[in-house]
Design a protein around this motif. Sequence first.
Motif, PDB file in Angstrom:
ATOM      1  N   MET A  46     -54.817 -70.699 -63.273  1.00  0.00           N
ATOM      2  CA  MET A  46     -54.830 -70.639 -64.735  1.00  0.00           C
ATOM      3  C   MET A  46     -55.598 -71.799 -65.353  1.00  0.00           C
ATOM      4  SD  MET A  46     -50.926 -69.421 -65.483  1.00  0.00           S
ATOM      5  CE  MET A  46     -51.283 -68.847 -67.130  1.00  0.00           C
ATOM      6  N   GLY A  47     -56.200 -72.657 -64.488  1.00  0.00           N
ATOM      7  CA  GLY A  47     -57.023 -73.740 -65.006  1.00  0.00           C
ATOM      8  C   GLY A  47     -56.441 -75.132 -64.911  1.00  0.00           C
ATOM      9  N   LEU A  48     -55.216 -75.266 -64.397  1.00  0.00           N
ATOM     10  CA  LEU A  48     -54.654 -76.609 -64.227  1.00  0.00           C
ATOM     11  C   LEU A  48     -55.480 -77.380 -63.210  1.00  0.00           C
ATOM     12  CD1 LEU A  48     -52.167 -78.552 -64.816  1.00  0.00           C
ATOM     13  CD2 LEU A  48     -51.231 -77.678 -62.675  1.00  0.00           C
ATOM     14  N   PRO A  49     -55.909 -78.604 -63.522  1.00  0.00           N
ATOM     15  CA  PRO A  49     -56.655 -79.376 -62.524  1.00  0.00           C
ATOM     16  C   PRO A  49     -55.808 -79.621 -61.276  1.00  0.00           C
ATOM     17  CG  PRO A  49     -56.763 -80.417 -64.696  1.00  0.00           C
ATOM     18  CD  PRO A  49     -55.728 -79.333 -64.789  1.00  0.00           C
ATOM     19  N   ASP A  50     -56.479 -79.729 -60.145  1.00  0.00           N
ATOM     20  CA  ASP A  50     -55.777 -80.059 -58.905  1.00  0.00           C
ATOM     21  C   ASP A  50     -55.539 -81.558 -58.907  1.00  0.00           C
ATOM     22  OD1 ASP A  50     -54.617 -79.966 -56.443  1.00  0.00           O
ATOM     23  OD2 ASP A  50     -56.457 -79.553 -55.333  1.00  0.00           O
ATOM     24  N   PHE A  51     -54.523 -81.989 -59.664  1.00  0.00           N
ATOM     25  CA  PHE A  51     -54.377 -83.410 -59.950  1.00  0.00           C
ATOM     26  C   PHE A  51     -53.600 -84.187 -58.891  1.00  0.00           C
ATOM     27  CE2 PHE A  51     -50.461 -81.739 -61.455  1.00  0.00           C
ATOM     28  CZ  PHE A  51     -49.562 -82.763 -61.710  1.00  0.00           C
ATOM     29  N   SER A  52     -53.129 -83.530 -57.847  1.00  0.00           N
ATOM     30  CA  SER A  52     -52.548 -84.166 -56.657  1.00  0.00           C
ATOM     31  C   SER A  52     -51.439 -85.163 -56.990  1.00  0.00           C
ATOM     32  CB  SER A  52     -53.655 -84.876 -55.858  1.00  0.00           C
ATOM     33  OG  SER A  52     -54.661 -83.974 -55.493  1.00  0.00           O
ATOM     34  N   PRO A  53     -50.305 -84.700 -57.497  1.00  0.00           N
ATOM     35  CA  PRO A  53     -49.219 -85.624 -57.823  1.00  0.00           C
ATOM     36  C   PRO A  53     -48.678 -86.342 -56.594  1.00  0.00           C
ATOM     37  CG  PRO A  53     -48.478 -83.348 -57.976  1.00  0.00           C
ATOM     38  CD  PRO A  53     -49.953 -83.304 -57.795  1.00  0.00           C
ATOM     39  N   VAL A  54     -48.294 -87.610 -56.802  1.00  0.00           N
ATOM     40  CA  VAL A  54     -47.778 -88.425 -55.694  1.00  0.00           C
ATOM     41  C   VAL A  54     -46.403 -89.011 -55.995  1.00  0.00           C
ATOM     42  CG1 VAL A  54     -50.085 -89.033 -54.885  1.00  0.00           C
ATOM     43  CG2 VAL A  54     -48.940 -90.524 -56.535  1.00  0.00           C
ATOM     44  N   GLN A  55     -45.914 -88.850 -57.232  1.00  0.00           N
ATOM     45  CA  GLN A  55     -44.631 -89.447 -57.590  1.00  0.00           C
ATOM     46  C   GLN A  55     -43.935 -88.570 -58.623  1.00  0.00           C
ATOM     47  OE1 GLN A  55     -44.725 -93.684 -58.135  1.00  0.00           O
ATOM     48  NE2 GLN A  55     -42.984 -93.708 -59.532  1.00  0.00           N
ATOM     49  N   ASN A  56     -42.618 -88.458 -58.511  1.00  0.00           N
ATOM     50  CA  ASN A  56     -41.817 -87.679 -59.451  1.00  0.00           C
ATOM     51  C   ASN A  56     -40.825 -88.616 -60.125  1.00  0.00           C
ATOM     52  OD1 ASN A  56     -40.617 -85.576 -60.829  1.00  0.00           O
ATOM     53  ND2 ASN A  56     -39.320 -84.947 -59.128  1.00  0.00           N
ATOM     54  N   ASN A  57     -40.873 -88.700 -61.457  1.00  0.00           N
ATOM     55  CA  ASN A  57     -39.984 -89.577 -62.216  1.00  0.00           C
ATOM     56  C   ASN A  57     -39.107 -88.744 -63.154  1.00  0.00           C
ATOM     57  OD1 ASN A  57     -41.408 -91.761 -61.069  1.00  0.00           O
ATOM     58  ND2 ASN A  57     -42.905 -91.700 -62.721  1.00  0.00           N
ATOM     59  N   ILE A  58     -37.903 -89.219 -63.408  1.00  0.00           N
ATOM     60  CA  ILE A  58     -36.983 -88.529 -64.311  1.00  0.00           C
ATOM     61  C   ILE A  58     -36.424 -89.536 -65.308  1.00  0.00           C
ATOM     62  CG2 ILE A  58     -34.831 -87.222 -64.512  1.00  0.00           C
ATOM     63  CD1 ILE A  58     -35.298 -86.186 -61.695  1.00  0.00           C
TER      64      ILE A  58
END
Length: 478
Positions: A46-58
């Motif tokens: 759908m066009g989301l860049p392949d931004f390669s997340p490395v961390q998840n914060n809450i």
Amino acid sequence: MTIEFSKQLKATTTPIPGVVLYDLPVHGDNRGWFKENWQREKMMAMGLPDFSPVQNNISFNEKSGTTRGIHAEPWDKFISVATGKIFGAWVDLREGESFGAVFTAEMDPSQAIFIPRGVGNAFQTLEDDTAYTYLVNDHWSADAQGQYTFLNLADESAAIAWPIPLEQAELSDKDKAHPRLAEVVPMPPKLTLVLGADGQLGKALREVYEGDASVEFATRADFDLTAPDSYADRNWKNYSTIINAAAYTAVDTAETPEGRTKAWAINATAVASLAKVATSHGIALVHVSSDYVFDGTVQTHGEDEALSPLGVYGQSKAAGDAVVSTVPQHYIVRTSWVIGEGNNFVRTMASLADRGISPSVVNDQIGRLSFTKDIAAGIVHLLESGADYGVYNLSNDGEPQSWADIAADVYELTGHSRDSVTGVSTEEYFKGKSAAPRPLNSTLDLAKIKAIGFIPADAVHRLTEYFMSRAHNSHCSC
């Protein structure tokens, strides 16, 4: 809280370039609900860049009215609500025409939003016990905080209509002290690094990027491709693009033991190091290739032709191409017979003509000249047009010629007789000499780069222009 179930995955653009709001399918029953919060394959489609997340914060917020922001961070973020409801506000704090653009939206767990680097993020909780989640594509560090850009939540220019007035909301003292928009220093774009900036193509890239503070030029003294420290000492998080205009191009010397080592060190091993850096940090790598990766047995070379180099130089360039092709974001720009500011065939022929020498020039090697101003312009076009990654042939256009044809053109353009040039075969020219094998056919098919809107100038036109410029600049020693 009421969540809308069974929505279709949907992307909605916003007034801020690159900021995209997503509706997420949430599936519920008597036990609760389930959703795919981030689904790389579907969202990239759908066009989301392949931004390669490395961390998840809450961020957990106990009370309604908790308000955080406006913080623009030096990385991309994919944001969603795990539980509760928020009013989100985003302000573009990047350099450019959209600086100061605002977008707001209420979000529950059935929505998510992609926020590019440099866009300020803020939210206000509308329910107690709200959890706000972030996927980010860089690891947080204390040093990174020095690269943040901030905007005051009450900025009059942004004029964000907070559902709960700020004087009644829960804010930190730091957020209350952030500057107004007029005082904000916009976040600059990531840098482009040009390697080989003192070569013929490097000089042309300097000219085309003149005045662009986001482009950094590195000569061999600034960045030694063969030195491990060059790669270790640079903060690659600050770069979006590497243009590798550096190469070992001594075709004949590459056949010697010492030359072979240097050719492989610069054209293959160093390129592997660049490819590793580019892959690790999500950097686009532009790599300049050569017609020498082919054996020249076909008349015109397309981008999909199998590599078949004849000599050490071509072999080392082919190895570099193979490595670069593994980088997710890559352009391999394949060119031929390069002419720019520096030692080259055209300058050599002009010098011979001026000295009254009648040379023998090979007449069975066929191709087109590639002027560096056009190679540089083509590279810029690839990067700015968002062309698909891959291999692109890039030379000047027009009827293919032999080296002898081009030499005769040079003699004529400098006011000398074309008949001063004698054509000979490659075999005859190199008889008794130690030389690398050459492809006899170097003509590149230009259909692919033309299809994305870049039309290379005619080679003969550029050659004529080259000598017209010489005539108007008598101080130029061509």
